[in-house]
Design an enzyme around this catalytic site. Structure first.
Site, PDB file in Angstrom:
ATOM      1  N   LYS A  30       0.831  -1.218   0.000  1.00 34.99           N
ATOM      2  CA  LYS A  30       0.000   0.000   0.000  1.00 34.99           C
ATOM      3  C   LYS A  30       0.862   1.263   0.000  1.00 34.99           C
ATOM      4  O   LYS A  30       0.429   2.303  -0.485  1.00 34.99           O
ATOM      5  CB  LYS A  30      -0.955  -0.004   1.194  1.00 34.99           C
ATOM      6  CG  LYS A  30      -2.119  -0.959   0.993  1.00 34.99           C
ATOM      7  CD  LYS A  30      -3.234  -0.700   1.978  1.00 34.99           C
ATOM      8  CE  LYS A  30      -4.401  -1.648   1.764  1.00 34.99           C
ATOM      9  NZ  LYS A  30      -5.389  -1.571   2.853  1.00 34.99           N
ATOM     10  N   LYS A  83      -6.041 -12.395  -8.928  1.00 34.44           N
ATOM     11  CA  LYS A  83      -7.273 -12.429  -8.148  1.00 34.44           C
ATOM     12  C   LYS A  83      -8.282 -11.421  -8.704  1.00 34.44           C
ATOM     13  O   LYS A  83      -7.892 -10.347  -9.153  1.00 34.44           O
ATOM     14  CB  LYS A  83      -6.914 -12.048  -6.702  1.00 34.44           C
ATOM     15  CG  LYS A  83      -7.848 -12.593  -5.664  1.00 34.44           C
ATOM     16  CD  LYS A  83      -7.310 -12.282  -4.276  1.00 34.44           C
ATOM     17  CE  LYS A  83      -8.469 -11.931  -3.366  1.00 34.44           C
ATOM     18  NZ  LYS A  83      -8.045 -11.565  -2.012  1.00 34.44           N
ATOM     19  N   LYS A  98     -11.953  -5.372  -7.859  1.00 39.20           N
ATOM     20  CA  LYS A  98     -12.767  -4.277  -8.409  1.00 39.20           C
ATOM     21  C   LYS A  98     -11.908  -3.059  -8.727  1.00 39.20           C
ATOM     22  O   LYS A  98     -12.379  -2.128  -9.367  1.00 39.20           O
ATOM     23  CB  LYS A  98     -13.880  -3.901  -7.433  1.00 39.20           C
ATOM     24  CG  LYS A  98     -13.371  -3.355  -6.132  1.00 39.20           C
ATOM     25  CD  LYS A  98     -14.465  -3.129  -5.135  1.00 39.20           C
ATOM     26  CE  LYS A  98     -13.888  -3.127  -3.739  1.00 39.20           C
ATOM     27  NZ  LYS A  98     -14.396  -4.168  -2.890  1.00 39.20           N
TER      28      LYS A  98
END
Ligand code: TRP
Length: 345
Positions: free
Chosen positions: A128, A210, A213
């Site tokens: 992140k 994976k 969205k």
């Protein structure tokens, strides 16, 4: 201190005294088919076997910048959607993390039992920090401590986690053991729970990744709230291979993924799926998968639409659950403050 989370097998029959289970899900946009088949659907199955506490992890969500209005909306929508999936607020506790102050109170105390070094090793933090390089805030860094607080507050025995959260559960165990070692048994040390039939849903366009969205390609993921026609269309454009034979095998990531999804929707095993599509082309198979997903999600859509328009009911549900949660949490946080030497109102 390294420490590997044990895994607990799903119980075959109901245990006498149910074990406690905690899980939370971030309200960061609309959930996908991957979130449903990989997590949410299992929550529903777990609520009979365990004493379940579920929360929307909205405090975790603000570790990346959010538009307040959208965050609020996403949080309420997620809550309604999870209820629509079959989480029963009479059977389990389901509330918004931000409604119970003890999460943040415990998080602060636990942060003083967590080392800079161990948080620096968290792969999610490292990832992140790259994707949000302009906002590497302290909350992003201490995220696993808040997650440990969520779990330890309820003395959870088990936590259902996917691969991406396993490291966070291990640090929660380390923190619990460290605190217990210092002050005597205070927290239950939680185990990871790997659900029995949990599908890992991959991207429809890049089936080695994976389903996510946040992908730029809208055809790569199915949102739980996608209309049936959209779902069927997306499956029609799913990536397959050039072999034109439906079976599970190496180098067939696309077909394997579709078989996993079809199996998760219909309950058929791979052999049965192979038999069903023997001599048929990928077109038929992709249509069938699309339709199976659309009909699996159809009753959820229907219930979701009813719930989302009933604000009063949703609010009442989350509030009643939050009150129950706060009651349980208070016992833990009172004990912790006392042990650490902190006066409390
Ligand atoms: N971090 C988890 C995720 O993004 C959500 C979460 C927050 C959680 N607190 C938790 C999961 C406690 C399990 C237990 O998926």
């Amino acid at each position: 201190m390294e420490n590997t989370a044990k895994t607990t097998a799903a119980p075959e029959s109901k245990p006498e005294k149910k074990k406690k289970l905690f899980s939370a899900i971030q309200p960061s946009g609309e959930p996908t088919l991957g979130n449903y088949l990989g997590a949410i659907r299992n929550y529903v199955a777990l609520q009979d076997d365990f004493d379940c506490v579920f929360a929307t992890a909205n405090l975790h969500a603000i570790t990346v910048r959010q538009d307040p209005k959208i965050l609020m909306q996403n949080t309420h929508n997620l809550y309604a959607l999870i209820l629509a999936c079959g989480i029963d607020p009479k059977k389990c506790i389901f509330y918004h993390q931000s409604m119970v102050a003890a999460h943040t109170e415990l998080s602060w105390v636990l942060s003083t039992f967590t080392q800079f070094g161990e948080l620096s090793r968290m792969t999610q933090f490292k990832d992140k920090s790259k994707t949000h390089a302009d906002n590497i805030n302290a909350g992003l860094f201490t995220y696993p401590v808040l997650m440990a607080a969520d779990i330890l507050l309820y003395q959870a025995d088990v936590v259902p986690v996917g691969a991406d959260q396993k490291q966070h559960l291990e640090i929660a165990r380390d923190i619990a053991e460290r605190f217990n070692g210092n002050f005597g048994k205070t927290f239950v040390v939680p185990d990871a729970y790997i659900p029995k039939n949990c599908a890992r849903v991959m991207s429809l366009t890049e089936p080695n990744k994976k389903m996510s969205k946040s992908s730029d390609n809208k055809k790569s993921f199915i949102l739980m709230t996608d209309e049936p026609s959209v779902i069927v269309k997306k499956f029609r454009s799913a990536v397959t291979d050039s072999e034109a034979r439906v079976y599970y095998g190496e180098g067939k990531d696309g077909i394997n993924n579709l078989m996993d999804i079809y199996s998760a929707c219909t309950g058929l095993n791979f052999e049965q799926i192979e038999a069903e599509f023997e001599g048929k082309g990928y077109g038929d198979f992709k249509n069938a998968v699309g339709e199976a997903v659309a009909s699996l999600l159809e009753p959820i859509h229907k219930r979701y639409k009813e719930l989302i328009s009933d604000k009063a009911y949703l609010e009442q549900c989350s509030r009643e659950s939050a009150e129950k949660a706060a009651y349980i949490a208070k016992r833990t946080i009172d004990k912790v403050y006392k042990k650490v030497g902190l006066p409390r109102m």
